[in-house]
Scaffold this motif. Structure first.
Motif, PDB file in Angstrom:
ATOM      1  N   ILE A 274      -9.411  56.560  16.252  1.00 60.80           N
ATOM      2  CA  ILE A 274      -9.679  55.186  15.878  1.00 60.80           C
ATOM      3  C   ILE A 274     -11.127  55.139  15.418  1.00 60.80           C
ATOM      4  O   ILE A 274     -12.002  55.722  16.068  1.00 60.80           O
ATOM      5  CB  ILE A 274      -9.411  54.184  17.016  1.00 60.80           C
ATOM      6  N   PHE A 275     -11.388  54.468  14.312  1.00 57.23           N
ATOM      7  CA  PHE A 275     -12.732  54.492  13.738  1.00 57.23           C
ATOM      8  C   PHE A 275     -12.992  53.207  12.969  1.00 57.23           C
ATOM      9  O   PHE A 275     -12.063  52.443  12.664  1.00 57.23           O
ATOM     10  CB  PHE A 275     -12.901  55.708  12.823  1.00 57.23           C
ATOM     11  N   THR A 276     -14.278  52.961  12.686  1.00 55.74           N
ATOM     12  CA  THR A 276     -14.654  51.820  11.860  1.00 55.74           C
ATOM     13  C   THR A 276     -15.575  52.307  10.752  1.00 55.74           C
ATOM     14  O   THR A 276     -16.360  53.247  10.941  1.00 55.74           O
ATOM     15  CB  THR A 276     -15.360  50.713  12.665  1.00 55.74           C
ATOM     16  N   MET A 277     -15.476  51.641   9.597  1.00 57.41           N
ATOM     17  CA  MET A 277     -16.323  51.994   8.460  1.00 57.41           C
ATOM     18  C   MET A 277     -16.315  50.865   7.447  1.00 57.41           C
ATOM     19  O   MET A 277     -15.471  49.963   7.513  1.00 57.41           O
ATOM     20  CB  MET A 277     -15.849  53.310   7.827  1.00 57.41           C
ATOM     21  N   ALA A 278     -17.259  50.916   6.526  1.00 57.95           N
ATOM     22  CA  ALA A 278     -17.331  49.896   5.483  1.00 57.95           C
ATOM     23  C   ALA A 278     -16.052  49.904   4.651  1.00 57.95           C
ATOM     24  O   ALA A 278     -15.471  50.974   4.401  1.00 57.95           O
ATOM     25  CB  ALA A 278     -18.544  50.149   4.591  1.00 57.95           C
ATOM     26  N   PRO A 279     -15.574  48.732   4.204  1.00 58.62           N
ATOM     27  CA  PRO A 279     -14.313  48.666   3.458  1.00 58.62           C
ATOM     28  C   PRO A 279     -14.263  49.581   2.235  1.00 58.62           C
ATOM     29  O   PRO A 279     -13.244  50.249   2.008  1.00 58.62           O
ATOM     30  CB  PRO A 279     -14.229  47.189   3.058  1.00 58.62           C
ATOM     31  N   ASP A 280     -15.332  49.645   1.441  1.00 60.94           N
ATOM     32  CA  ASP A 280     -15.319  50.503   0.249  1.00 60.94           C
ATOM     33  C   ASP A 280     -15.217  51.973   0.632  1.00 60.94           C
ATOM     34  O   ASP A 280     -14.496  52.743  -0.030  1.00 60.94           O
ATOM     35  CB  ASP A 280     -16.577  50.264  -0.588  1.00 60.94           C
ATOM     36  N   ASP A 281     -15.910  52.361   1.688  1.00 64.15           N
ATOM     37  CA  ASP A 281     -15.827  53.753   2.139  1.00 64.15           C
ATOM     38  C   ASP A 281     -14.437  54.072   2.672  1.00 64.15           C
ATOM     39  O   ASP A 281     -13.928  55.187   2.488  1.00 64.15           O
ATOM     40  CB  ASP A 281     -16.876  54.027   3.217  1.00 64.15           C
ATOM     41  N   PHE A 282     -13.807  53.096   3.336  1.00 64.55           N
ATOM     42  CA  PHE A 282     -12.455  53.325   3.846  1.00 64.55           C
ATOM     43  C   PHE A 282     -11.472  53.538   2.693  1.00 64.55           C
ATOM     44  O   PHE A 282     -10.610  54.423   2.762  1.00 64.55           O
ATOM     45  CB  PHE A 282     -11.985  52.157   4.712  1.00 64.55           C
ATOM     46  N   GLU A 283     -11.597  52.747   1.640  1.00 65.73           N
ATOM     47  CA  GLU A 283     -10.685  52.917   0.499  1.00 65.73           C
ATOM     48  C   GLU A 283     -10.874  54.279  -0.142  1.00 65.73           C
ATOM     49  O   GLU A 283      -9.907  54.919  -0.568  1.00 65.73           O
ATOM     50  CB  GLU A 283     -10.919  51.799  -0.520  1.00 65.73           C
TER      51      GLU A 283
END
Length: 326
Positions: A274-283
């Motif tokens: 489970i992780f979190t990241m900026a939306p653009d980086d996730f895409e």
């Protein structure tokens, strides 16, 4: 032949072959008072440790074979290294062995460890064996490395981040349930429980794609998401229906009339991330790794986790596997 007949040093001689899979980094391996290994310039070191106890973490002949136990004892540690974005390099292990344990079973235990170590190029560089007057206890300490300043911690989640997970969640708990019931079939669930895959490649990608926080799902999604929220000082809002579940888990939960989310939130031992990241980086990450799924968002808050479902929002308590809960 029992372990008491061969003795500690006879046992060490029997299992020490085939323990180095990346020997270039090892100066002194098994057979001395301590191991000596080289570290890589520009990399920081990661150390993790985990213990498994017979009867508590596994039941031989019902939930696991000895080979399975050896494999999983290492897998759980490699998953912790993946959850820091690291590369696993070495393990050392300590085993408390009942005197009446058969040598063939003990050999199978170590073959399971060697099997997963070979897969990931991890060296077995030392350990200890002692007598147990009760059940078998195995402790594995694993070491890894990550680029200096690049380790991903639980504490880095930021408001506006996407919250995401890898693959499907709850399969290991479902597999354990199937095994305890002695039911045929459900091979995917059983494999998820007995042979979990540490997400090392994804952990490395999360370093490259600048993930802000990261945790492995060893104690259940509820527990792990709360750990990130608390450590980061943000709230996580999870969309219940977005959480990916396998078809086998859906079928099993329906057959035993159990809420599937009991497996998902509270089951544990998935060893997914489970992780979190900026939306653009996730895409950008998802274009390379399509098996990751966005399940929510992070927002400014006080370290709580909430679940949205059918227009309602409720607090998700950090329930899950707890070693000291009865």
């Amino acid at each position: 032949m029992k372990i008491s007949e061969i003795g500690e040093f006879g046992f060490i001689d029997a299992v020490k072959e085939g323990t180095l899979f990346n020997p270039s980094s090892v100066v002194v391996g098994i057979g001395d008072d301590g191991a000596v290994y080289k570290t890589t310039e520009g990399m920081e070191q990661i150390a993790v440790i985990d213990t498994m106890v017979e009867g508590s973490h596994f039941i031989i002949g019902k939930t696991a074979s000895w080979f399975d136990v050896g494999y999983k004892a290492v897998a759980s540690n490699l998953s912790d290294i993946a959850a820091m974005g690291g590369i696993p390099t070495h393990i050392v292990l300590s085993t408390a062995i009942p005197t009446d344990m058969e040598m063939a079973d003990l050999t199978a235990l170590y073959e399971g460890m060697k099997d997963i170590c070979k897969t990931y190029g991890v060296n077995i560089i030392g350990g200890d064996t002692v007598l147990s007057k009760g059940a078998l206890v195995i402790t594995v300490a694993a070491f890894g490395e990550v680029e200096s300043g690049k380790a991903i911690c639980r504490s880095g989640a930021k408001p506006g981040d996407v919250v995401a997970v890898s693959h499907t969640i709850g399969d290991s708990a479902g597999g354990l349930d199937v095994l305890l019931h002695g039911i045929d079939g459900y091979t995917h669930l059983k494999k998820a429980h007995q042979f979990p895959t540490p997400q090392i490649q994804l952990g490395r990608a999360l370093v490259a794609y600048r993930a802000h926080s990261l945790n492995d799902i060893s104690d259940g999604l509820a527990s792990e998401s709360n750990e990130i929220a608390k450590a980061s000082g943000v709230d996580l809002i999870l969309d219940k229906e977005a959480i990916p579940c396998s078809e086998e888990l859906r079928q099993w939960a329906q057959s035993v009339q159990k809420d599937i989310y009991a497996y998902v939130f509270n089951g544990g031992e998935d060893y997914e991330l489970i992780f979190t990241m900026a939306p653009d980086d996730f895409e950008a990450l998802r274009r390379e790794y399509p098996y990751v799924t966005a399940i929510g968002q992070a927002r400014a808050g006080k370290g709580q986790v909430y679940v949205r479902h059918e227009g309602k929002t409720s607090v998700l308590q950090p329930t899950g596997w707890n070693h000291f809960h009865r």
